[in-house]
Design an enzyme around this catalytic site. Sequence first.
Site, mmCIF file in Angstrom:
data_model
loop_
_atom_site.group_PDB
_atom_site.id
_atom_site.type_symbol
_atom_site.label_atom_id
_atom_site.label_comp_id
_atom_site.label_asym_id
_atom_site.label_seq_id
_atom_site.Cartn_x
_atom_site.Cartn_y
_atom_site.Cartn_z
ATOM 1 N N HIS A 104 0.818 -1.212 0.000
ATOM 2 C CA HIS A 104 0.000 0.000 0.000
ATOM 3 C C HIS A 104 0.850 1.259 0.000
ATOM 4 O O HIS A 104 0.419 2.321 0.438
ATOM 5 C CB HIS A 104 -0.952 -0.009 1.206
ATOM 6 C CG HIS A 104 -1.960 -1.116 1.123
ATOM 7 N ND1 HIS A 104 -2.671 -1.555 2.220
ATOM 8 C CD2 HIS A 104 -2.356 -1.896 0.082
ATOM 9 C CE1 HIS A 104 -3.482 -2.544 1.838
ATOM 10 N NE2 HIS A 104 -3.298 -2.770 0.548
ATOM 11 N N CYS A 115 3.741 14.476 -12.667
ATOM 12 C CA CYS A 115 4.820 13.807 -13.433
ATOM 13 C C CYS A 115 5.300 12.535 -12.757
ATOM 14 O O CYS A 115 6.029 11.738 -13.359
ATOM 15 C CB CYS A 115 5.990 14.776 -13.640
ATOM 16 S SG CYS A 115 6.968 15.116 -12.159
ATOM 17 N N CYS A 142 5.903 20.454 -7.036
ATOM 18 C CA CYS A 142 6.921 19.616 -7.675
ATOM 19 C C CYS A 142 8.044 20.522 -8.190
ATOM 20 O O CYS A 142 7.791 21.630 -8.663
ATOM 21 C CB CYS A 142 6.286 18.845 -8.848
ATOM 22 S SG CYS A 142 7.469 17.862 -9.797
ATOM 23 N N GLY A 182 -1.108 -9.410 12.500
ATOM 24 C CA GLY A 182 -1.744 -8.125 12.774
ATOM 25 C C GLY A 182 -2.528 -7.521 11.641
ATOM 26 O O GLY A 182 -2.427 -6.322 11.372
ATOM 27 N N ALA A 226 1.787 -9.270 18.273
ATOM 28 C CA ALA A 226 2.869 -9.472 17.299
ATOM 29 C C ALA A 226 4.189 -9.768 17.999
ATOM 30 O O ALA A 226 4.898 -10.721 17.641
ATOM 31 C CB ALA A 226 3.006 -8.216 16.439
HETATM 32 P P1 OAD Z 1 -6.843 -3.153 10.696
HETATM 33 O O1 OAD Z 1 -6.894 -1.977 11.604
HETATM 34 O O2 OAD Z 1 -8.003 -3.467 9.776
HETATM 35 O O3 OAD Z 1 -6.597 -4.479 11.553
HETATM 36 C C1 OAD Z 1 -5.605 -4.466 12.550
HETATM 37 C C2 OAD Z 1 -5.515 -5.878 13.084
HETATM 38 O O4 OAD Z 1 -4.446 -5.924 14.020
HETATM 39 C C3 OAD Z 1 -6.773 -6.321 13.841
HETATM 40 O O5 OAD Z 1 -7.154 -7.618 13.389
HETATM 41 C C4 OAD Z 1 -6.332 -6.367 15.310
HETATM 42 O O6 OAD Z 1 -6.970 -7.424 16.022
HETATM 43 C C5 OAD Z 1 -4.852 -6.652 15.150
HETATM 44 N N1 OAD Z 1 -4.007 -6.181 16.266
HETATM 45 C C6 OAD Z 1 -4.215 -5.140 17.090
HETATM 46 N N2 OAD Z 1 -3.191 -5.039 17.976
HETATM 47 C C7 OAD Z 1 -2.317 -6.049 17.675
HETATM 48 C C8 OAD Z 1 -1.077 -6.482 18.214
HETATM 49 N N3 OAD Z 1 -0.505 -5.844 19.257
HETATM 50 N N4 OAD Z 1 -0.467 -7.556 17.655
HETATM 51 C C9 OAD Z 1 -1.037 -8.210 16.604
HETATM 52 N N5 OAD Z 1 -2.225 -7.848 16.040
HETATM 53 C C10 OAD Z 1 -2.840 -6.783 16.587
HETATM 54 O O7 OAD Z 1 -5.493 -2.993 9.834
HETATM 55 P P2 OAD Z 1 -5.102 -3.786 8.531
HETATM 56 O O8 OAD Z 1 -5.618 -5.185 8.547
HETATM 57 O O9 OAD Z 1 -3.646 -3.633 8.359
HETATM 58 O O10 OAD Z 1 -5.248 0.102 3.451
HETATM 59 O O11 OAD Z 1 -5.865 -2.940 7.384
HETATM 60 C C11 OAD Z 1 -5.557 -3.256 6.049
HETATM 61 C C12 OAD Z 1 -5.697 -2.006 5.246
HETATM 62 O O12 OAD Z 1 -6.923 -1.335 5.547
HETATM 63 C C13 OAD Z 1 -4.648 -0.953 5.517
HETATM 64 O O13 OAD Z 1 -3.419 -1.242 4.897
HETATM 65 C C14 OAD Z 1 -5.299 0.252 4.878
HETATM 66 C C15 OAD Z 1 -6.718 0.079 5.359
HETATM 67 O O14 OAD Z 1 -7.649 0.479 4.389
HETATM 68 C C16 OAD Z 1 -4.931 1.235 2.733
HETATM 69 O O15 OAD Z 1 -4.668 2.287 3.287
HETATM 70 C C17 OAD Z 1 -4.957 1.037 1.247
#
Ligand code: OAD
Length: 241
Positions: A104, A115, A142, A182, A226
């Site tokens: 991402h 550009c 830019c 995570g 994690a």
């Molecule tokens: P989320 O906020 O959707 O999910 C975070 C996950 O981390 C959840 O399942 C929590 O249970 C878990 N979590 C929280 N604390 C933790 C810890 N200490 N150790 C391990 N796990 C833990 O975030 P993402 O799944 O990364 O995309 O979201 C995916 C995408 O959604 C992001 O990259 C972003 C967003 O739209 C873009 O910006 C394109």
Amino acid sequence: MRIGVLTGAGMSAESGVPTFRDALTGLWARHDPAELATEAAFRRDPALVWGWYRWRAAQVRRALPHRGHTGLAALAATHEVRVVTQNVDDLHERAGSIDVVHLHGSLFSSRCSDCGRRAVPEPLAAALADADEAARLPPPACSHCPGTIRPGVVWFGEALPTAAWDAALDVVATAELLVVVGTSGLVHPAAALPSLARRAGLPVIEINPQPGAIAEVASESWRCTAGAGIARLLERLDAGG
Ligand code: OAD
């Protein structure tokens, strides 16, 4: 052993970087994603969007990699470790991981919205003591064309960088184990990688304190953070597991 690691915002949570969807700390608990993380929002109000990313980048610069990040970096001394992250922070790199794929994009790869040239020096890497979440700041111009610099992240509705997605597919195709740390597994196409791995016959270990979409695919789900999960992984691999 060839190990693929898919990380999400939960990987950065123990470094103090808010996740997206955790109710209490989620970045978006206070913001509507449509208001900020889209190209339309940037066109509509560039100072609002750039100011928010400046705040997020300052937050990341103040954060430190935790034992999970450093554990993965150390693991690369004895195993082939390739990290595929959905995160736009640089905590894996600052912990010493070399092979990191940003599906991402990254907060620290700003580029011209016209550009496409990278902004050098990186405007979001500057230490900003006073950045606050509400500060508006016009994005820089830019230096090569009349365009405006934008954050180097993938916004909603935008395609993933082709090279990053191809690299992620290569990781799943060549790894012997996929560790998913995570992520809520809600955002595609990244969320499809664990299923692709299982279909390719890979064991998939999920590390997440909460059950979610990945649990339905994983071979094992470790309900822990994690940092604790990666420590457990290192112990298992040390023991030849
Ligand atoms: P989320 O906020 O959707 O999910 C975070 C996950 O981390 C959840 O399942 C929590 O249970 C878990 N979590 C929280 N604390 C933790 C810890 N200490 N150790 C391990 N796990 C833990 O975030 P993402 O799944 O990364 O995309 O979201 C995916 C995408 O959604 C992001 O990259 C972003 C967003 O739209 C873009 O910006 C394109």
